[in-house]
Enzyme design. Structure first.
Site, PDB file in Angstrom:
ATOM      1  N   HIS A 444       0.856  -1.182   0.000  1.00 52.96           N
ATOM      2  CA  HIS A 444       0.000   0.000   0.000  1.00 52.96           C
ATOM      3  C   HIS A 444       0.894   1.235   0.000  1.00 52.96           C
ATOM      4  O   HIS A 444       2.114   1.145   0.154  1.00 52.96           O
ATOM      5  CB  HIS A 444      -0.936   0.013   1.208  1.00 52.96           C
ATOM      6  CG  HIS A 444      -0.214  -0.050   2.517  1.00 52.96           C
ATOM      7  ND1 HIS A 444       0.365   1.043   3.115  1.00 52.96           N
ATOM      8  CD2 HIS A 444       0.055  -1.091   3.342  1.00 52.96           C
ATOM      9  CE1 HIS A 444       0.928   0.689   4.235  1.00 52.96           C
ATOM     10  NE2 HIS A 444       0.770  -0.603   4.405  1.00 52.96           N
ATOM     11  N   SER A 446       2.199   5.163   1.131  1.00 51.78           N
ATOM     12  CA  SER A 446       2.427   5.983   2.312  1.00 51.78           C
ATOM     13  C   SER A 446       3.611   6.893   1.997  1.00 51.78           C
ATOM     14  O   SER A 446       3.772   7.362   0.879  1.00 51.78           O
ATOM     15  CB  SER A 446       2.694   5.072   3.518  1.00 51.78           C
ATOM     16  OG  SER A 446       2.948   5.835   4.670  1.00 51.78           O
ATOM     17  N   HIS A 586      15.344  -7.401  30.594  1.00 57.36           N
ATOM     18  CA  HIS A 586      14.875  -6.338  29.721  1.00 57.36           C
ATOM     19  C   HIS A 586      15.934  -6.092  28.654  1.00 57.36           C
ATOM     20  O   HIS A 586      17.101  -6.425  28.848  1.00 57.36           O
ATOM     21  CB  HIS A 586      14.642  -5.029  30.485  1.00 57.36           C
ATOM     22  CG  HIS A 586      13.506  -5.087  31.454  1.00 57.36           C
ATOM     23  ND1 HIS A 586      13.479  -5.939  32.520  1.00 57.36           N
ATOM     24  CD2 HIS A 586      12.345  -4.365  31.511  1.00 57.36           C
ATOM     25  CE1 HIS A 586      12.373  -5.760  33.205  1.00 57.36           C
ATOM     26  NE2 HIS A 586      11.663  -4.803  32.617  1.00 57.36           N
ATOM     27  N   SER A 588      17.974  -3.282  26.064  1.00 49.91           N
ATOM     28  CA  SER A 588      18.392  -1.892  25.988  1.00 49.91           C
ATOM     29  C   SER A 588      19.690  -1.815  25.182  1.00 49.91           C
ATOM     30  O   SER A 588      19.923  -2.642  24.307  1.00 49.91           O
ATOM     31  CB  SER A 588      18.566  -1.320  27.399  1.00 49.91           C
ATOM     32  OG  SER A 588      18.839   0.057  27.339  1.00 49.91           O
TER      33      SER A 588
END
Length: 910
Positions: A444, A446, A586, A588
């Site tokens: 599509h 954009s 986590h 980072s």
């Protein structure tokens, strides 16, 4: 394909041998010898190390089954080393003899010195995997043809022009790749490889295939891309096990219809061939890719085909600069925009006719999403209507100039999808040595732009766990244990290097060193259910056996924090000979530092900024023919001399500014001072200041016209232009206040360069039609932009002696040019005005007149005036759109995308 174990697994065995007091000196403290694997391809002097081991004959050597050795060695030493393998490594199952570890100045892999193999290597009875890629082989070594147990043979990036008939006698061969060679023909005996499952012959010079290739009954994948094939043998339809057939980038005019009947075929890639007709069975098959073929076009020397008659011709459109839209029908079309961008709409991409609009936008911080280490390579292309899904992907080609530094970097097309930006799978195609196409398929429309970024490696982590490795830095790994996630999630990594000399100069410490900088990001929940193990190489020149742990620091950064934090005391660092491992929940940014400094966080922030800074110079030049025309440019330091040599034929001015440092995408502005002002209403002009955004690979140049309120008949005006960081402030300081701000510790001032407007002689007087009485005239229209009488007078004042060339490109006859010269022979300004306004009066009401003027200016080498006209048109369009919005005649346009790129996740917690 067999793979070697690198890093901690390999090193732990060597360290364990050391700790147990093993008396075998040949194997002690050798990080490349571990278990049944021996990796010498990343170490200098690998051949000498192997010869030493062969002499010592340690017990571990007899157990080695996997050997990696670089071929960037002395050829005689390499031959002597290989001759020892059958006696010393008799159990060898995998042998990797690759070049490619070294690169040339452009970042391309260099071939190794290997041209042959010792005959005695045929005695490796257990050898099942042989990799000879990135070498200088012109013929296949005879010993390879006697390795009866060989299952995988890799010969990519060599100089092979043919394959021997005896290759068909290898009974166990299942994998064969001979890409990037010089093969012109294939031996018929290749069809006798009854066990072969994967065959890759791409990037060669093949123009035909032997019919015997249809005998490969076990073949699952066949890649023949980027050859010179003009036809295919009908026997390909006999490959009943085939699942993947890649034939793109050849010269095929037709393909066998029976390919559609292969029972297991899931993908047939026929892109970029010369297919003018196609069997209906293949034309309608969902697994066939056909972009880049002239389907339906008649061959000039071929009779018409009934099938071709059923396929409508695909239109080809070439848009001029005054057009910003084009129609697309279900037949599809190939479109080339005036700016050089190409689009390919395959047949059936849209079910109903649709009008496509496009704009090429200047990059701005609010429009361009860049990561900390990204570089912009193109302007921004907007295609409308946004979000409309096509039935088939549309091909998009964006032209760009490749960056000089390509090592461990890649080029991608970035686009906006819904409310986020993402990178598309991108292929590079060369147009010229310094011009490349970035090609991608888009579902599509954009916004689209071309970006250079550090190589990104990604994977989908299942609940069972997996391993993610960096392709540019083999020692960087992330190990996900089983149970780390309940649902599959996508993770990615980027790795950035910093030169040791820059760090040592920054810290004033000769022994300081850092590891590569690692960025990890993920989708889904911010935390993992179980700790994830991260492996980083130790800083350059540091080994785990000799380092001082008090000098080793593990740092992390979590945007949008301003500093890096030292988390060494919060994690358990497991050190091996070459690597450090730690666990996080986590993701980072992570960085290992080795330094005697104590407060490392602030230093890391400065070093990280240094990684992203570009050293540039600022220039301000005046056109020799017209001093009121000023060229402002921000140039990378290495381009200044070449640019000045090119410009100084037409411009003159002071020396460039001192070197300053700028970030990619950093805003700055130029302010004219001491009686000089900007003489135009421009979109990039705020309160008389010219706004810039620095992009290291784009031309940061603007040409402006200046004026003065001072009396130039009395004396010359000696003014200046100053450059300041940041956007133009709401309250623009006066000149005296700006001068005081330059002296502050956090001053935004970067440079000041002199500008001189020479004294006007009395005969010159004011120009640009003072006292003229001309009929009101508007060229163009309000919606697409128009030029008023005042705008045309401004253009006339810029042309000077170039006006005859512009006139001829506008279509004015040579006889008319001569008449104007004679009639106004004593007044150059009147010559220009008469030519331009008489032409404009003839164009009144004609569409495309403004585009014709812009084109004529460009063809006359007056790009500066053409850019000014474009700026006036854009400003007029904006005012027109704002006006009709205020009256409620049209709905508000969708907002341009925001500038914030996806941020990395939360910081790691030990």
């Amino acid at each position: 394909m067999a793979a070697t174990v690198e890093g901690p697994e390999l090193e732990a065995a060597a360290a364990a041998g050391d700790a147990s007091g093993d008396s075998d000196a040949g194997s002690r403290a050798l990080p490349f010898l571990g278990g049944n694997r021996l990796s010498l391809d990343l170490y200098p002097g690998g051949c000498q190390q192997l010869l030493h081991l062969c002499v010592q004959q340690p017990l571990q050597l007899l157990q080695v089954e996997f050997l990696r050795l670089s071929t960037h060695e002395d050829p005689q030493l390499l031959e002597a080393t290989l001759a020892q393998l059958p006696q010393s490594l008799s159990c060898l199952r995998s042998l990797v003899l690759k070049g490619g570890q070294r690169r040339d100045t452009l970042g391309a892999c260099l071939r190794g010195a290997l041209t042959n193999l010792p005959a005695g290597l045929s005695g490796l009875a257990h050898l099942a995997h042989l990799d000879l890629s990135f070498n200088s082989l012109e013929t296949l070594p005879a010993c390879v043809l006697q390795m009866r147990g060989l299952g995988a043979l890799l010969l990519s990036h060599n100089c092979l022009s043919e394959l021997p008939e005896a290759l068909g006698a290898l009974p166990a061969l299942t994998f064969l790749t001979v890409t990037h060679n010089r093969l012109q023909t294939l031996p018929p005996a290749l069809g006798a490889l009854s066990t072969l499952q994967r065959l890759d012959l791409s990037q060669n010079l093949l123009d035909t295939l032997p019919p015997e290739i249809g005998g490969l009954g076990s073949l699952l994948e066949l890649n023949l891309a980027s050859n010179r094939l003009q036809s295919l043998p009908a026997s390909l339809a006999g490959l009943r096990s085939l699942r993947l057939l890649v034939l793109h980038s050849n010269l095929l005019a037709s393909v066998p219809a029976d390919l559609a009947r292969l029972p297991l075929l899931t993908r047939l890639d026929l892109r970029d061939n010369q297919l003018r007709d196609l069997p209906p069975e293949l034309l309608d098959a969902p697994f066939v890719r056909l972009q880049g073929n002239p389907l339906g076009e008649a061959s000039p020397d071929a009779p018409s085909s009934p099938v071709a008659a059923l396929i409508p011709e695909m239109p080809r459109l070439f848009l001029t600069s005054d057009l910003d839209s084009f129609p697309v029908t279900p037949r599809g079309c190939s479109v080339t925009l005036a700016c050089g961008i190409r689009l390919q709409f395959p047949a059936g991409a849209t079910a109903t006719p649709i009008t496509i609009r496009y704009r090429l936008l200047l990059p701005e911080p609010g429009l361009v999403p860049l990561g900390p280490h990204d570089a912009l390579l193109s302007h921004v292309l907007e295609l409308q209507p946004h979000g409309v899904a096509f039935q088939q992907d549309v091909g998009l080609w964006l032209l760009f100039t490749p960056p000089r530094a390509r090592r461990c970097r890649e080029v991608v097309v970035r686009t906006r999808n819904d409310n986020s930006w993402g990178d598309l799978e991108t292929y590079l195609e060369e147009e010229a040595p310094q011009r490349l196409w970035a090609h991608c398929q888009v579902p599509h429309f954009s916004w689209f732009l071309v970006v250079s970024r550090p190589v990104s490696n990604a994977c989908l982590v299942p609940p069972e766990g997996t391993l993610l490795c960096s392709s540019g830095h083999p020692g960087v790994k992330v190990i996900f244990p089983p149970g780390a996630t309940e649902e599959p999630r996508r993770v990615s990594m980027q790795v950035v290097r910093m030169a040791g000399r820059e760090l040592q100069a920054l810290l004033g410490e000769p022994e300081a060193a850092v590891s590569p900088l690692l960025c990890l990001s993920q989708s889904g929940p911010p935390s993992f259910l179980r700790p994830v193990t991260v492996q980083l190489p130790l800083p350059s020149g540091i080994t785990g056996l000799s380092l001082d742990r008090s000098r080793l620091h593990l740092l992390y950064w979590a945007p949008p924090a301003a500093t890096w934090d030292d988390i060494t005391a919060q994690v358990v660092l497991e050190l091996t000979h070459l690597y450090a491992r730690f666990q996080v929940t986590h993701f980072s940014w992570y960085w290992l530092w080795y330094t005697t400094k104590n407060c490392v966080g602030g230093l890391a922030r400065k070093a990280w900024e240094r990684l992203r800074l570009h050293r540039v110079n600022l220039i301000a030049l005046q056109r020799r023919r017209d001093p009121e025309q000023v060229l402002l440019q921000c140039l990378p330091r290495n381009k200044v001399d070449a640019t000045l040599r090119r410009l100084l034929e037409r411009y003159r001015g002071p020396e460039p500014s001192d070197t300053v440092e700028m970030f990619e995408g950093e805003e700055f502005f130029a302010a004219f001072e001491r009686g000089i002002d900007v003489d135009a209403d421009r979109p990039d002009c705020v309160e008389g200041r010219i706004c810039f955004v620095f992009y290291s690979h784009l031309k940061n140049v603007k040409e402006v016209y200046v004026t003065t309120t001072l009396d130039r008949e009395a004396q010359a005006v000696r003014g200046q232009v100053s450059f300041y960081r940041g956007a133009v402030p709401v309250q623009v300081p006066e000149e005296a206040e700006a001068a005081r701000q330059r002296k502050g510790a956090d001053a935004l001032w970067m440079a000041t360069l002199p500008i001189k407007l020479p004294r006007l002689r009395g005969s010159e007087g004011p120009r640009r039609g003072a006292g003229l009485s001309l009929a009101p005239l508007n060229l163009g229209d309000a919606e697409t932009g128009f030029l008023t009488q005042s705008n045309l007078l401004s253009v006339a004042g810029r042309l000077g002696l170039d006006w005859p060339a512009v006139a001829l490109h506008l279509g004015v006859s040579y006889r008319e040019v001569q008449r104007i010269r004679h009639e106004f022979r004593d007044d150059l300004d009147e010559q220009i005005r008469h030519m331009l306004f008489s032409w404009a009066e003839r164009q009144a009401g004609q569409p495309g007149a403004v585009g014709l003027l812009v084109q004529a200016l460009e063809q006359s080498d007056r790009q500066d005036v053409a850019e000014e006209v474009r700026a006036v048109l854009e400003l007029g369009r904006r005012k027109y759109q704002d006006g009709i919005r205020r009256t409620g005649l049209v709905p508000k346009d969708p907002a341009l995308p925001g500038s914030s790129a996806p941020q990395p996740p939360e910081p790691a917690q030990a």
